[in-house]
Design a protein around this motif. Structure first.
Motif, mmCIF file in Angstrom:
data_model
loop_
_atom_site.group_PDB
_atom_site.id
_atom_site.type_symbol
_atom_site.label_atom_id
_atom_site.label_comp_id
_atom_site.label_asym_id
_atom_site.label_seq_id
_atom_site.Cartn_x
_atom_site.Cartn_y
_atom_site.Cartn_z
ATOM 1 N N GLN A 1 39.213 31.400 50.144
ATOM 2 C CA GLN A 1 39.439 31.806 48.762
ATOM 3 C C GLN A 1 39.665 33.319 48.696
ATOM 4 N N HIS A 2 38.870 34.074 49.417
ATOM 5 C CA HIS A 2 39.094 35.510 49.526
ATOM 6 C C HIS A 2 39.502 35.768 50.968
ATOM 7 N N ASP B 1 42.014 42.288 40.478
ATOM 8 C CA ASP B 1 41.377 42.118 41.771
ATOM 9 C C ASP B 1 39.869 42.310 41.614
ATOM 10 N N HIS C 1 37.393 41.757 43.471
ATOM 11 C CA HIS C 1 36.581 42.289 44.553
ATOM 12 C C HIS C 1 36.747 43.781 44.736
ATOM 13 N N ARG D 1 27.977 38.573 45.879
ATOM 14 C CA ARG D 1 28.735 37.907 46.940
ATOM 15 C C ARG D 1 28.443 36.416 47.038
ATOM 16 N N GLY E 1 33.488 31.891 43.345
ATOM 17 C CA GLY E 1 34.569 32.744 42.872
ATOM 18 C C GLY E 1 34.692 32.761 41.348
#
Ligand SMILES: Nc1ncnc2c1ncn2[C@@H]1O[C@H](COP(=O)(O)OP(=O)(O)OP(=O)(O)O)[C@@H](O)[C@H]1O
Ligand SMILES: [Mg+2]
Length: 508
Positions: free
Chosen positions: A86-87, A340, A342, A400, A404
């Motif tokens: 996913q990331h 984005d 993250h 973390r 998501g």
């Protein structure tokens, strides 16, 4: 019946939560099998178990009928299982080829045989239609190409079963079409695919069967030709879902955001925003439609202080905020839900609770005389997590460890709650399940009705059409048209976005 993969009665726990409870997933050779479920339902966890990243507490995994123990990703690779996460998990400063071969480098006399590697990458990319530039560095290529690198990485290791975890969430509509084509080629070449997606249209379009999970439990598997988007949605959410959002006509008030003759360059000094003019009023949602790469990101970065304005003016409530720092822009009254999450949205190693006050922790009541007041911080975080249905074992869990979609909901909650004058929402529903999308759309409309200005950037034309009171079409760095959703169609918008139809901009 030949199954390539069987996950039988899998259970996986994390501190404070059972992420997978007795889930069964059986994948047939040569099919595209969808895995569907709400944000936090346990999809990525289940796939991480299959890929050997997590060990299940209970259950059995069979590959081609044989019981196996997948103790780590190397074992998964040897069994022919590959995963596109996913990331993404690429090394930014390495080239495409270096990333693909990382850990499985071909060697000649003890040194890496880069020529041989490049040839093999070339061969695979031809065979599957995966266009990449083998010598480019990851940080210089598009998200779409990064994903193709991830796919090549799995194929290079001989994957026969490919796991795609929300591959289309980060792609533009054009890139999605290409990926769907690539998946079809993969199947034609004898591979099997497990596809996680929240987009029911994609399931209907390419998948053969679909397994649904809800809150960590398996709900069942359906044949895609025998079902429809409504049924899929209610299976996963456990209630009916409405797909269009009800709203009253907007009551626009004074101008909140005014952009005049704006010019912005990108990192390579190319003009990306060119003489752009745009106004957003209090009490309205303006949708910014456009094909990716027409200056939308640079525009938003310029407004929010993440990128320098070359010339022109950005005004908020009549005052210039041009080239202020991101913090000053925030304090002036702008919230930003970033594309984005993250890079700009979260500090992944901080507890989710502290992430909820990233913009406000230095103010009362969250700190006093420079000292943080954790009780206040965590009380606020708890309230927001409750309101926005952020599913997490606790407020102390690191960002973390959230799924998501729950990371995304947390950011939206934090940004909307600050009651800014302007909300910039860039791909706000990226990675969210249909129920969460419905909720976020309602929230944005509520904020509009409270008199906030909303600037919405989205690649999903449905979302632009459903939510916007006015649509500004961006092409080649400027606004080439402004239309009302009720006076246009997706076809017409598509033409405007492609620059093939020009309309005089400016009307409110
Ligand atoms: N490493 C971890 N440590 C602790 N909890 C975790 C970890 N990974 C996942 N979880 C928890 O397990 C649950 C399932 O998460 P998972 O990422 O599998 O959801 P998902 O179905 O992939 O959701 P999304 O659609 O949002 O990606 C969530 O409650 C999540 O917070
Ligand atoms: Mg996930």
């Amino acid at each position: 019946m030949s199954y390539v993969i069987e996950m039988l009665n899998i259970r996986k726990e994390f501190p404070g939560i059972v992420a997978n409870d007795n889930i069964t997933l059986q994948v047939k050779q040569g099919e595209i099998h969808a895995l569907l479920g709400e944000n936090g339902a346990g999809k990525s966890t289940l796939m991480n178990v299959l890929f050997g990243l997590y060990q299940p507490e209970k259950g059995e995994i069979k590959v081609r009928g044989e019981s196996v123990k997948i103790t780590d990703p190397n074992v998964a690779n040897r069994l022919g299982i590959g995963m596109v996460h996913q990331h993404f998990m690429l090394v930014d400063t390495f080239t495409v080829t270096e990333n693909i071969i990382l850990g499985s480098e071909p060697r000649k006399k003890g040194t890496v045989d880069i020529k041989k590697a490049e040839k093999e990458v070339e061969r695979l990319s031809q065979l599957y239609g995966l266009r990449v530039d083998p010598k480019a560095k990851i940080r210089d290529i598009s998200v779409g190409m990064q994903q193709r690198v991830e796919i090549l990485k799995t194929l290079y290791r001989g994957a026969e079963i490919l796991i795609f975890d929300e591959p289309t969430a980060v792609l533009t509509p054009q890139e999605i079409k290409e990926l769907i084509e690539i998946m079809r080629v993969l199947i034609r070449e004898g591979k099997s695919i497990i596809l996680i997606t929240h987009k029911l249209k994609e399931i209907m379009q390419v998948c053969d069967r679909c397994t649904v999970i809800r809150k960590g439990e398996g709900i069942g598997t359906v044949n895609v030709p025998d079902t429809n988007p409504n049924e899929l949605a209610s299976l996963m959410v456990g209630r009916e879902v409405t797909f269009s959002t009800e709203k009253q006509p907007a009551q626009p008030k004074e101008v909140t955001l005014a952009i005049q003759d704006l010019n912005v360059k990108d990192a390579r000094h190319v003009d990306m925003v060119k003489g752009l003019n745009l106004k957003v009023n209090a009490g309205e949602i303006v949708g910014l439609a456009g094909v990716d790469g027409n200056g939308q990101s640079e525009l938003i970065e310029a407004i929010t202080g993440l990128r320098k304005v070359d010339s022109g003016e950005v005004m908020l409530n009549g005052k210039s905020i041009t080239n202020l720092t991101p913090r000053k822009v925030t304090e002036a009254g702008i919230s930003h839900i970033p594309q984005d999450r993250h890079r700009f949205g979260l500090v992944l190693d901080f507890p989710i609770g502290e992430n909820m006050v990233l913009q406000t922790y230095h103010h009362e009541p969250f700190s006093k005389k420079g000292v943080l007041r954790y009780k206040e911080i965590y009380n606020k975080a708890k309230a927001l997590i409750e309101e926005y249905d952020v599913r997490t074992p606790s407020v102390y869990t690191k960002a973390r460890a959230l799924s998501g979609g729950n990371q995304q909901k947390a950011i939206i909650g934090r940004e909307v709650d600050r009651s800014p004058d302007l909300i910039i929402a860039a791909q706000p529903t990226r990675g969210l399940d249909v129920g969460a999308i419905e909720f976020i759309h309602k929230k944005l409309i509520e904020e509009r009705d409270k008199g906030r200005a909303v600037l919405l950037l989205s690649f999903e034309l449905d979302e632009i059409m459903n939510l916007s009171d006015r649509i500004a079409v961006m092409f080649g760095g400027s606004i080439v048209a402004e239309v009302k959703p009720e006076d246009t169609t997706e076809q017409e918008l598509g033409l405007l976005m492609a620059g093939s139809k020009q309309q005089k901009a400016g009307g409110q």
